[in-house]
Write an enzyme that holds these catalytic residues in place. Structure first.
Site, PDB file in Angstrom:
ATOM      1  N   ASN A 128       0.866  -1.172   0.000  1.00 31.82           N
ATOM      2  CA  ASN A 128       0.000   0.000   0.000  1.00 31.82           C
ATOM      3  C   ASN A 128       0.908   1.228   0.000  1.00 31.82           C
ATOM      4  OD1 ASN A 128       0.468   0.885   2.797  1.00 31.82           O
ATOM      5  ND2 ASN A 128      -0.688  -0.933   3.361  1.00 31.82           N
ATOM      6  N   GLY A 188      -2.999  -9.090   3.134  1.00 34.95           N
ATOM      7  CA  GLY A 188      -2.670  -9.856   1.939  1.00 34.95           C
ATOM      8  C   GLY A 188      -1.191 -10.121   1.788  1.00 34.95           C
ATOM      9  N   VAL A 189      -0.707  -9.988   0.560  1.00 29.69           N
ATOM     10  CA  VAL A 189       0.702 -10.217   0.239  1.00 29.69           C
ATOM     11  C   VAL A 189       1.590  -9.290   1.063  1.00 29.69           C
ATOM     12  CG1 VAL A 189       2.439  -9.995  -1.585  1.00 29.69           C
ATOM     13  CG2 VAL A 189       0.249 -11.048  -2.095  1.00 29.69           C
ATOM     14  N   ASP A 190       1.188  -8.033   1.171  1.00 30.17           N
ATOM     15  CA  ASP A 190       1.976  -7.035   1.903  1.00 30.17           C
ATOM     16  C   ASP A 190       2.184  -7.468   3.358  1.00 30.17           C
ATOM     17  OD1 ASP A 190       3.332  -4.622   2.341  1.00 30.17           O
ATOM     18  OD2 ASP A 190       1.493  -3.467   2.611  1.00 30.17           O
ATOM     19  N   THR A 235      -5.167  -7.828  -7.362  1.00 33.01           N
ATOM     20  CA  THR A 235      -6.298  -8.760  -7.491  1.00 33.01           C
ATOM     21  C   THR A 235      -6.946  -9.139  -6.165  1.00 33.01           C
ATOM     22  OG1 THR A 235      -4.867 -10.715  -7.435  1.00 33.01           O
ATOM     23  CG2 THR A 235      -5.363  -9.764  -9.604  1.00 33.01           C
TER      24      THR A 235
END
Length: 171
Positions: free
Chosen positions: A24, A32-34, A123
């Site tokens: 972000n 999520g991925v972060d 996504t």
């Protein structure tokens, strides 16, 4: 020519030169991925992100830009943070999504990275449709990747993401 490979799995487990983080704009972690990258990579990543915010990126990282930090405790050497766009039915933001991949590949080349792992940027909570995201991601990487980058991995977390990317990759 850069080889593009797909794998279903956890990007935090990739042993590559650089992992791309779908960050972000704050660069200070998230979901999520972060969140997974920050949790598994440890406090070293957050410390470098804070230093970036205290210097050149005081207002945060703009959508489509990319910047690198250490990978901390990850098997990778670097994390390249990029901010994907939020999908909109009313506005074409595909150029911004493509820019995330181009910017990340540019940073990877500056780092001398030969192997790079990407998630399916935008996504998750940013709701980009998987089929369109796959088309943009794979097309942009095929057009933009250049030495020293030899291999680009798309690490897809679940079966629907893998299927969408595989459908585009085999065309």
């Amino acid at each position: 020519m850069t080889e593009i490979r797909l794998v279903r799995g956890d990007i935090t487990e990739m042993s590559v030169d650089a992992i791309v983080n779908a960050a972000n704009s704050s660069l200070l972690g998230g979901g999520g991925v972060d969140g997974a990258i920050h949790r598994r990579g440890g406090p070293e990543i957050l410390a470098e992100c804070r230093a970036l915010r205290a210097s050149h990126w005081g207002r945060g990282l703009a959508t489509g830009e990319a910047v690198a930090t250490t990978a901390g405790r990850l098997a990778a050497r670097h994390v390249i943070h990029t901010v994907g766009p939020v999908w909109s039915a009313d506005e074409d933001r595909g150029g911004l999504l493509a820019q995330c991949y181009r910017s990340s590949l540019r940073v990877a080349a500056e780092l001398g990275a030969e192997t790079v792992a990407f998630p399916a940027i935008s996504t998750g909570v940013y709701r980009w449709p998987l089929d369109d995201a796959a088309r943009i991601a794979l097309g942009t990487v095929a057009e933009s990747a250049a030495p020293p980058v030899r291999t680009v991995w798309f690490v897809l977390f679940d079966a629907p993401a893998y299927a969408a990317f595989a459908a585009v990759h085999t065309r």
